[in-house]
Design an enzyme around this catalytic site. Structure first.
Site, PDB file in Angstrom:
ATOM      1  N   LYS A 175       2.639  12.711   5.880  1.00  0.00           N
ATOM      2  CA  LYS A 175       2.528  12.022   4.594  1.00  0.00           C
ATOM      3  C   LYS A 175       3.514  12.635   3.604  1.00  0.00           C
ATOM      4  CE  LYS A 175      -0.745  10.383   1.119  1.00  0.00           C
ATOM      5  NZ  LYS A 175      -0.214   9.006   1.216  1.00  0.00           N
ATOM      6  N   SER A 210      -3.504   1.785  -4.224  1.00  0.00           N
ATOM      7  CA  SER A 210      -3.180   3.098  -3.660  1.00  0.00           C
ATOM      8  C   SER A 210      -4.000   3.371  -2.407  1.00  0.00           C
ATOM      9  CB  SER A 210      -3.431   4.198  -4.696  1.00  0.00           C
ATOM     10  OG  SER A 210      -4.799   4.214  -5.077  1.00  0.00           O
ATOM     11  N   GLY A 219       0.797  -1.215   0.000  1.00  0.00           N
ATOM     12  CA  GLY A 219       0.000   0.000   0.000  1.00  0.00           C
ATOM     13  C   GLY A 219       0.828   1.263   0.000  1.00  0.00           C
ATOM     14  N   THR A 220       2.155   1.125  -0.162  1.00  0.00           N
ATOM     15  CA  THR A 220       3.023   2.298  -0.217  1.00  0.00           C
ATOM     16  C   THR A 220       2.818   3.034  -1.535  1.00  0.00           C
ATOM     17  OG1 THR A 220       4.678   1.120   1.096  1.00  0.00           O
ATOM     18  CG2 THR A 220       5.411   3.116  -0.028  1.00  0.00           C
ATOM     19  N   THR A 221       2.690   4.347  -1.474  1.00  0.00           N
ATOM     20  CA  THR A 221       2.543   5.155  -2.688  1.00  0.00           C
ATOM     21  C   THR A 221       3.807   6.003  -2.895  1.00  0.00           C
ATOM     22  OG1 THR A 221       1.415   6.887  -1.423  1.00  0.00           O
ATOM     23  CG2 THR A 221       0.037   5.243  -2.484  1.00  0.00           C
ATOM     24  N   HIS A 231      -4.383  15.327   4.148  1.00  0.00           N
ATOM     25  CA  HIS A 231      -3.757  14.308   4.989  1.00  0.00           C
ATOM     26  C   HIS A 231      -2.962  14.959   6.119  1.00  0.00           C
ATOM     27  CE1 HIS A 231      -4.566  11.669   1.505  1.00  0.00           C
ATOM     28  NE2 HIS A 231      -4.521  10.681   2.387  1.00  0.00           N
ATOM     29  N   HIS A 232      -2.472  14.124   6.993  1.00  0.00           N
ATOM     30  CA  HIS A 232      -1.594  14.580   8.077  1.00  0.00           C
ATOM     31  C   HIS A 232      -0.260  15.047   7.509  1.00  0.00           C
ATOM     32  CE1 HIS A 232       0.556  10.723   7.636  1.00  0.00           C
ATOM     33  NE2 HIS A 232      -0.650  10.212   7.476  1.00  0.00           N
ATOM     34  N   GLY A 259      -1.469   9.051  -3.577  1.00  0.00           N
ATOM     35  CA  GLY A 259      -1.693   8.054  -4.614  1.00  0.00           C
ATOM     36  C   GLY A 259      -3.169   7.882  -4.925  1.00  0.00           C
ATOM     37  N   THR A 260      -4.002   8.051  -3.909  1.00  0.00           N
ATOM     38  CA  THR A 260      -5.448   7.949  -4.112  1.00  0.00           C
ATOM     39  C   THR A 260      -5.954   9.046  -5.029  1.00  0.00           C
ATOM     40  OG1 THR A 260      -5.722   6.937  -1.932  1.00  0.00           O
ATOM     41  CG2 THR A 260      -7.685   7.934  -2.934  1.00  0.00           C
TER      42      THR A 260
END
Length: 236
Positions: A136, A97, A71-73, A132-133, A142-143
């Site tokens: 990141k 993603s 799940g790493t982007t 996001h935080h 990636g999303t």
């Protein structure tokens, strides 16, 4: 099932929690590229590390016949290389993603909306906002890139740009990083002179991502090939 967790940050710790709730054993929690010796007692690896280490982490898992869920982007320029390695070694690899089941359904809603709007696309400017935080690293997420690419694939826009300049030919992606521990908010906005159409997904915590990753690791065991969450969720 014995699960190796590669990348033991906040996501890794949440995956550990969810995996144990689902009666799995954690064979390894590691924050660097593991050696084959460390992986030998594992049935599957879940990789949530950093963009600069993801490729090597995945490669060593595939080369040692260990199915890996990633799940790493922020490293996707090397994704085709991983596909080739996976095919050559008859390996098992699943990438997404975003592992949230809700977000994967959101992807499908986004694609459907872009298809419906295609005949009228010149009337709408498209903007994607992701929040996001501050920790990141990759920007945009990636999303957000996946959401933009799905719209582009439906020929509704030509490309995406990382700025606040909305045009009829481009998708503007706005990335925000905040002090609070925001797990992810993604908004897709179609804006015209007469109306706005907006769809939004908000993750309340990391549990949804971890649950999806563990579900994916259960699914990929004893399978060979290159997969995504669409395969897990049986989305055509």
């Amino acid at each position: 099932m014995n699960i190796a967790i590669i990348g033991y940050g906040k996501m890794g710790k949440t995956i550990e929690k969810i995996a144990k709730i689902r009666n799995h054993k954690i064979s390894l929690c590691y924050d660097a590229t593991p050696s084959p010796f460390l992986l030998k007692n594992s049935d599957v690896a879940i990789e949530f590390s950093q963009p600069n280490s993801a490729f090597n982490n995945i490669k060593i898992c595939i080369e040692n016949e260990l199915p890996v869920v990633c799940g790493t982007t922020g490293w996707l320029e090397k994704l085709e290389m991983i596909k080739k390695i996976c095919i050559k070694k008859n390996g098992s690899f699943l990438y997404s993603s975003n592992f949230s089941i809700g977000m994967n359904l959101f992807f499908e809603i986004n694609k459907k909306l872009s298809k419906l709007l295609f005949p009228y696309s010149e009337n709408y400017e498209v903007q994607i906002e992701e929040i996001h935080h501050k920790e990141k690293i990759d920007k945009p997420s990636g999303t957000a890139i996946s959401l933009a690419q799905d719209i582009i694939n439906n020929n509704i826009k030509k490309t995406w740009t990382l700025d606040n300049k909305k045009t009829k030919n481009n998708i503007s992606i706005i990335s925000k990083r905040c002090q609070n521990d925001v797990s992810g908010i993604h908004t897709v906005l179609y804006e015209s002179k007469i109306e706005n159409i907006e769809i939004k997904h908000k993750a309340h915590n990391r549990d949804g991502f971890a649950f999806g990753a563990v579900i994916a690791s259960e699914w990929i065991k004893n399978k060979k090939g290159f997969f995504s969450m669409k395969d897990v969720l049986k989305i055509s």
